[in-house]
Design a protein around this motif. Structure first.
Motif, PDB file in Angstrom:
ATOM      1  N   UNK A  92       0.844  -1.185   0.000  1.00 59.81           N
ATOM      2  CA  UNK A  92       0.000   0.000   0.000  1.00 59.81           C
ATOM      3  C   UNK A  92       0.884   1.241   0.000  1.00 59.81           C
ATOM      4  N   UNK A  93       0.696   2.087  -1.003  1.00 62.67           N
ATOM      5  CA  UNK A  93       1.466   3.322  -1.136  1.00 62.67           C
ATOM      6  C   UNK A  93       0.468   4.448  -1.346  1.00 62.67           C
ATOM      7  N   UNK A  94       0.293   5.278  -0.345  1.00 64.45           N
ATOM      8  CA  UNK A  94      -0.796   6.259  -0.378  1.00 64.45           C
ATOM      9  C   UNK A  94      -0.292   7.658  -0.042  1.00 64.45           C
ATOM     10  N   UNK A  95      -0.889   8.640  -0.698  1.00 65.39           N
ATOM     11  CA  UNK A  95      -0.571  10.038  -0.431  1.00 65.39           C
ATOM     12  C   UNK A  95      -1.336  10.514   0.798  1.00 65.39           C
ATOM     13  N   UNK A 113       3.317   0.694   3.117  1.00 61.76           N
ATOM     14  CA  UNK A 113       3.219  -0.390   4.094  1.00 61.76           C
ATOM     15  C   UNK A 113       3.051  -1.720   3.371  1.00 61.76           C
ATOM     16  N   UNK A 114       3.803  -2.746   3.834  1.00 58.36           N
ATOM     17  CA  UNK A 114       3.585  -4.100   3.373  1.00 58.36           C
ATOM     18  C   UNK A 114       3.530  -5.007   4.595  1.00 58.36           C
ATOM     19  N   UNK A 115       3.647  -6.311   4.401  1.00 58.55           N
ATOM     20  CA  UNK A 115       3.484  -7.239   5.524  1.00 58.55           C
ATOM     21  C   UNK A 115       4.636  -7.172   6.527  1.00 58.55           C
ATOM     22  N   UNK A 138      22.069   1.206  -4.735  1.00 59.03           N
ATOM     23  CA  UNK A 138      23.515   1.157  -4.720  1.00 59.03           C
ATOM     24  C   UNK A 138      24.069  -0.227  -4.486  1.00 59.03           C
ATOM     25  N   UNK A 139      23.213  -1.261  -4.579  1.00 59.52           N
ATOM     26  CA  UNK A 139      23.675  -2.607  -4.305  1.00 59.52           C
ATOM     27  C   UNK A 139      23.960  -2.830  -2.834  1.00 59.52           C
ATOM     28  N   UNK A 140      23.532  -1.895  -1.991  1.00 57.35           N
ATOM     29  CA  UNK A 140      23.906  -1.941  -0.581  1.00 57.35           C
ATOM     30  C   UNK A 140      22.961  -2.786   0.247  1.00 57.35           C
ATOM     31  N   UNK A 141      21.805  -3.080  -0.273  1.00 59.53           N
ATOM     32  CA  UNK A 141      20.826  -3.772   0.541  1.00 59.53           C
ATOM     33  C   UNK A 141      19.833  -4.485  -0.361  1.00 59.53           C
ATOM     34  N   UNK A 142      19.060  -5.334   0.234  1.00 54.74           N
ATOM     35  CA  UNK A 142      17.995  -6.002  -0.502  1.00 54.74           C
ATOM     36  C   UNK A 142      16.977  -4.972  -0.970  1.00 54.74           C
ATOM     37  N   UNK A 143      16.507  -5.127  -2.183  1.00 51.53           N
ATOM     38  CA  UNK A 143      15.513  -4.199  -2.716  1.00 51.53           C
ATOM     39  C   UNK A 143      14.247  -4.244  -1.870  1.00 51.53           C
ATOM     40  N   UNK A 144      13.719  -3.089  -1.519  1.00 46.89           N
ATOM     41  CA  UNK A 144      12.513  -2.999  -0.705  1.00 46.89           C
ATOM     42  C   UNK A 144      11.322  -2.624  -1.578  1.00 46.89           C
ATOM     43  N   UNK A 145      10.127  -2.954  -1.088  1.00 47.99           N
ATOM     44  CA  UNK A 145       8.924  -2.658  -1.843  1.00 47.99           C
ATOM     45  C   UNK A 145       8.723  -1.172  -2.069  1.00 47.99           C
ATOM     46  N   UNK A 146       9.147  -0.343  -1.109  1.00 49.32           N
ATOM     47  CA  UNK A 146       8.934   1.095  -1.270  1.00 49.32           C
ATOM     48  C   UNK A 146       9.751   1.656  -2.425  1.00 49.32           C
ATOM     49  N   UNK A 154       6.956   8.285 -10.318  1.00 50.87           N
ATOM     50  CA  UNK A 154       7.553   9.265 -11.214  1.00 50.87           C
ATOM     51  C   UNK A 154       8.151  10.451 -10.488  1.00 50.87           C
ATOM     52  N   UNK A 155       8.368  10.331  -9.182  1.00 52.58           N
ATOM     53  CA  UNK A 155       8.890  11.431  -8.373  1.00 52.58           C
ATOM     54  C   UNK A 155      10.287  11.103  -7.847  1.00 52.58           C
ATOM     55  N   UNK A 156      10.848  12.043  -7.101  1.00 49.12           N
ATOM     56  CA  UNK A 156      12.177  11.871  -6.535  1.00 49.12           C
ATOM     57  C   UNK A 156      12.077  11.874  -5.009  1.00 49.12           C
ATOM     58  N   UNK A 157      12.660  10.871  -4.338  1.00 51.27           N
ATOM     59  CA  UNK A 157      12.589  10.823  -2.872  1.00 51.27           C
ATOM     60  C   UNK A 157      13.616  11.743  -2.222  1.00 51.27           C
ATOM     61  N   UNK A 158      13.146  12.736  -1.510  1.00 48.98           N
ATOM     62  CA  UNK A 158      14.047  13.639  -0.792  1.00 48.98           C
ATOM     63  C   UNK A 158      14.361  13.083   0.595  1.00 48.98           C
ATOM     64  N   UNK A 159      13.394  12.363   1.163  1.00 55.03           N
ATOM     65  CA  UNK A 159      13.602  11.723   2.463  1.00 55.03           C
ATOM     66  C   UNK A 159      12.743  10.461   2.540  1.00 55.03           C
ATOM     67  N   UNK A 160      13.366   9.337   2.911  1.00 50.74           N
ATOM     68  CA  UNK A 160      12.646   8.080   3.124  1.00 50.74           C
ATOM     69  C   UNK A 160      13.094   7.500   4.454  1.00 50.74           C
ATOM     70  N   UNK A 161      12.145   7.229   5.347  1.00 52.88           N
ATOM     71  CA  UNK A 161      12.448   6.589   6.623  1.00 52.88           C
ATOM     72  C   UNK A 161      11.728   5.250   6.634  1.00 52.88           C
ATOM     73  N   UNK A 162      12.491   4.173   6.647  1.00 53.75           N
ATOM     74  CA  UNK A 162      11.945   2.820   6.588  1.00 53.75           C
ATOM     75  C   UNK A 162      11.950   2.205   7.977  1.00 53.75           C
TER      76      UNK A 162
END
Length: 203
Positions: A92-95, A113-115, A138-146, A154-162
């Motif tokens: 789920x990816x919601x504005x 949010x995912x499981x 960057x190959x630094x971690x497993x790809x995440x759903x977000x 189609x946007x650019x992430x300025x800040x992501x807190x997982x």
């Protein structure tokens, strides 16, 4: 996932990935026309990833070994789509409608949010579309759903807190600076003298 031009943005975005264990990785993200280059320095190991949508290839540059690998973007995209299709979780990816200015850019807050995880994502339309790639940032971690959700926006992430389901921070991605400037084409090419490494074919 297409690797299209970045809405006429040309320049460098400097970012930082911070992990809960205390590790941090600085990332250089260069954009020019249909070319994108990641540059990372992971504990002394320098690596670059180049996307060339005009030639439909992804290049992985290994500076320490003076080698590079080449992979068709169709293959990369197919692998990502297969992973998305095989996932059992409902993503789920919601504005939220909440907005604020971050490092001079108007950003909107989204929630993912995912499981397993949930993320707070601040996106801007003013830098162009951000491009992740197979294997995680960057190959630094497993790809995440977000990451997939951000690409599709189609946007650019300025800040992501997982975070995990309990609210504990796992990692964060933040833009440190954005500089619009002209870039030399040589930045998006394999350095002279580097040897091509062919991955063995696997079923």
């Amino acid at each position: 996932v297409s690797c299209s031009a970045q809405d006429n943005f040309t320049g460098e975005v400097k970012m930082r990935m911070s992990e809960s264990e205390g590790r941090t990785f600085d990332i250089s993200y260069l954009v020019k026309d249909n070319l994108i280059r990641f540059g990372t320095d992971m504990e002394g190991q320098k690596m670059g990833i180049i996307f060339n949508s005009e030639k439909n290839v992804m290049l992985m540059i290994m500076d320490e070994q003076k080698m590079y690998m080449e992979m068709p973007m169709d293959m990369v995209n197919k692998q990502m789509e297969m992973k998305e299709n095989n996932t059992d979780s409902e993503n789920k990816f919601t504005a939220t409608g909440e907005t604020k200015e971050i490092i001079g850019y108007a950003c909107e807050k989204w929630l993912y949010e995912d499981e397993k995880n949930k993320a707070e994502v601040w996106l801007t339309k003013d830098i162009g579309k951000f491009k992740f790639f197979e294997g995680g940032l960057g190959g630094m971690q497993k790809a995440e759903g977000w990451q997939s959700s951000i690409e599709k926006s189609g946007s650019f992430p300025v800040l992501v807190i997982n975070r995990d389901k309990s609210g504990n921070e796992l990692n964060r991605l933040e833009v440190l600076s954005v500089e619009k400037k002209e870039l030399d084409d040589i930045l998006f090419k394999v350095p002279s003298g580097y040897q091509k490494f062919d991955m063995p074919k696997m079923n």
